[in-house]
Design a protein around this motif. Sequence first.
Motif, PDB file in Angstrom:
ATOM      1  N   UNK A  39       8.997 -10.583  -1.981  1.00 29.86           N
ATOM      2  CA  UNK A  39       9.293  -9.812  -3.189  1.00 29.86           C
ATOM      3  C   UNK A  39       8.256 -10.106  -4.264  1.00 29.86           C
ATOM      4  N   UNK A  40       7.897 -11.375  -4.437  1.00 29.57           N
ATOM      5  CA  UNK A  40       6.937 -11.776  -5.452  1.00 29.57           C
ATOM      6  C   UNK A  40       5.578 -11.118  -5.226  1.00 29.57           C
ATOM      7  N   UNK A  41       5.051 -11.205  -4.018  1.00 27.59           N
ATOM      8  CA  UNK A  41       3.723 -10.654  -3.723  1.00 27.59           C
ATOM      9  C   UNK A  41       3.726  -9.133  -3.804  1.00 27.59           C
ATOM     10  N   UNK A  42       4.752  -8.503  -3.245  1.00 30.61           N
ATOM     11  CA  UNK A  42       4.796  -7.038  -3.316  1.00 30.61           C
ATOM     12  C   UNK A  42       4.948  -6.564  -4.758  1.00 30.61           C
ATOM     13  N   UNK A  43       5.705  -7.296  -5.573  1.00 30.63           N
ATOM     14  CA  UNK A  43       5.854  -6.936  -6.984  1.00 30.63           C
ATOM     15  C   UNK A  43       4.530  -7.115  -7.726  1.00 30.63           C
ATOM     16  N   UNK A  48       4.591  -5.057 -11.012  1.00 29.84           N
ATOM     17  CA  UNK A  48       5.973  -5.074 -11.509  1.00 29.84           C
ATOM     18  C   UNK A  48       6.297  -6.495 -11.975  1.00 29.84           C
ATOM     19  N   UNK A  49       5.982  -6.776 -13.226  1.00 29.65           N
ATOM     20  CA  UNK A  49       6.143  -8.126 -13.759  1.00 29.65           C
ATOM     21  C   UNK A  49       7.598  -8.580 -13.774  1.00 29.65           C
ATOM     22  N   UNK A  50       8.514  -7.680 -14.083  1.00 30.42           N
ATOM     23  CA  UNK A  50       9.939  -8.039 -14.117  1.00 30.42           C
ATOM     24  C   UNK A  50      10.410  -8.536 -12.762  1.00 30.42           C
ATOM     25  N   UNK A  51      10.051  -7.799 -11.715  1.00 33.00           N
ATOM     26  CA  UNK A  51      10.490  -8.180 -10.369  1.00 33.00           C
ATOM     27  C   UNK A  51       9.788  -9.443  -9.887  1.00 33.00           C
ATOM     28  N   UNK A  52       8.526  -9.621 -10.210  1.00 34.26           N
ATOM     29  CA  UNK A  52       7.827 -10.837  -9.797  1.00 34.26           C
ATOM     30  C   UNK A  52       8.404 -12.055 -10.516  1.00 34.26           C
ATOM     31  N   UNK A  53       8.732 -11.916 -11.798  1.00 40.80           N
ATOM     32  CA  UNK A  53       9.367 -13.017 -12.534  1.00 40.80           C
ATOM     33  C   UNK A  53      10.731 -13.359 -11.939  1.00 40.80           C
ATOM     34  N   UNK A  54      11.482 -12.332 -11.569  1.00 38.92           N
ATOM     35  CA  UNK A  54      12.801 -12.553 -10.960  1.00 38.92           C
ATOM     36  C   UNK A  54      12.660 -13.322  -9.649  1.00 38.92           C
ATOM     37  N   UNK A  55      11.754 -12.879  -8.794  1.00 33.77           N
ATOM     38  CA  UNK A  55      11.563 -13.543  -7.495  1.00 33.77           C
ATOM     39  C   UNK A  55      11.063 -14.971  -7.669  1.00 33.77           C
ATOM     40  N   UNK A  56      10.227 -15.199  -8.676  1.00 30.21           N
ATOM     41  CA  UNK A  56       9.708 -16.544  -8.935  1.00 30.21           C
ATOM     42  C   UNK A  56      10.830 -17.501  -9.333  1.00 30.21           C
ATOM     43  N   UNK A  57      11.916 -16.977  -9.866  1.00 31.80           N
ATOM     44  CA  UNK A  57      13.040 -17.814 -10.255  1.00 31.80           C
ATOM     45  C   UNK A  57      14.012 -18.125  -9.128  1.00 31.80           C
TER      46      UNK A  57
END
Length: 100
Positions: A39-43, A48-57
């Motif tokens: 999810x992080x890499x695809x975001x 898609x900063x919101x989704x990458x931040x979410x996946x990073x958490x």
Amino acid sequence: MIRVFGRLRKFFAARPDGAGQAPPHPENRQHNIFEAAAVYVSACAEDDERRSDEAAGWVSPEALSFGVNELACRALIALARERDESPHSVARTLLGLPAA
């Protein structure tokens, strides 16, 4: 009769092994490192900063780093096979580096 069902419901909801409880909501479930990395890499690729931040958490930074590294290795191998080239030359090409 209604009291009996109410007591049964409370009994099953209070069981220490979690039996009788509803499954956790999808947003509250645990994510594994590979799911987080995907999810992080695809975001990031889709900006898609919101989704990458979410996946990073979802996982620790170390676990995310491991997952991203594993994803990069697998993607590089797959792309190298598809192009019939070495992973080294494909990596250099993707990064815009001159051929070694």
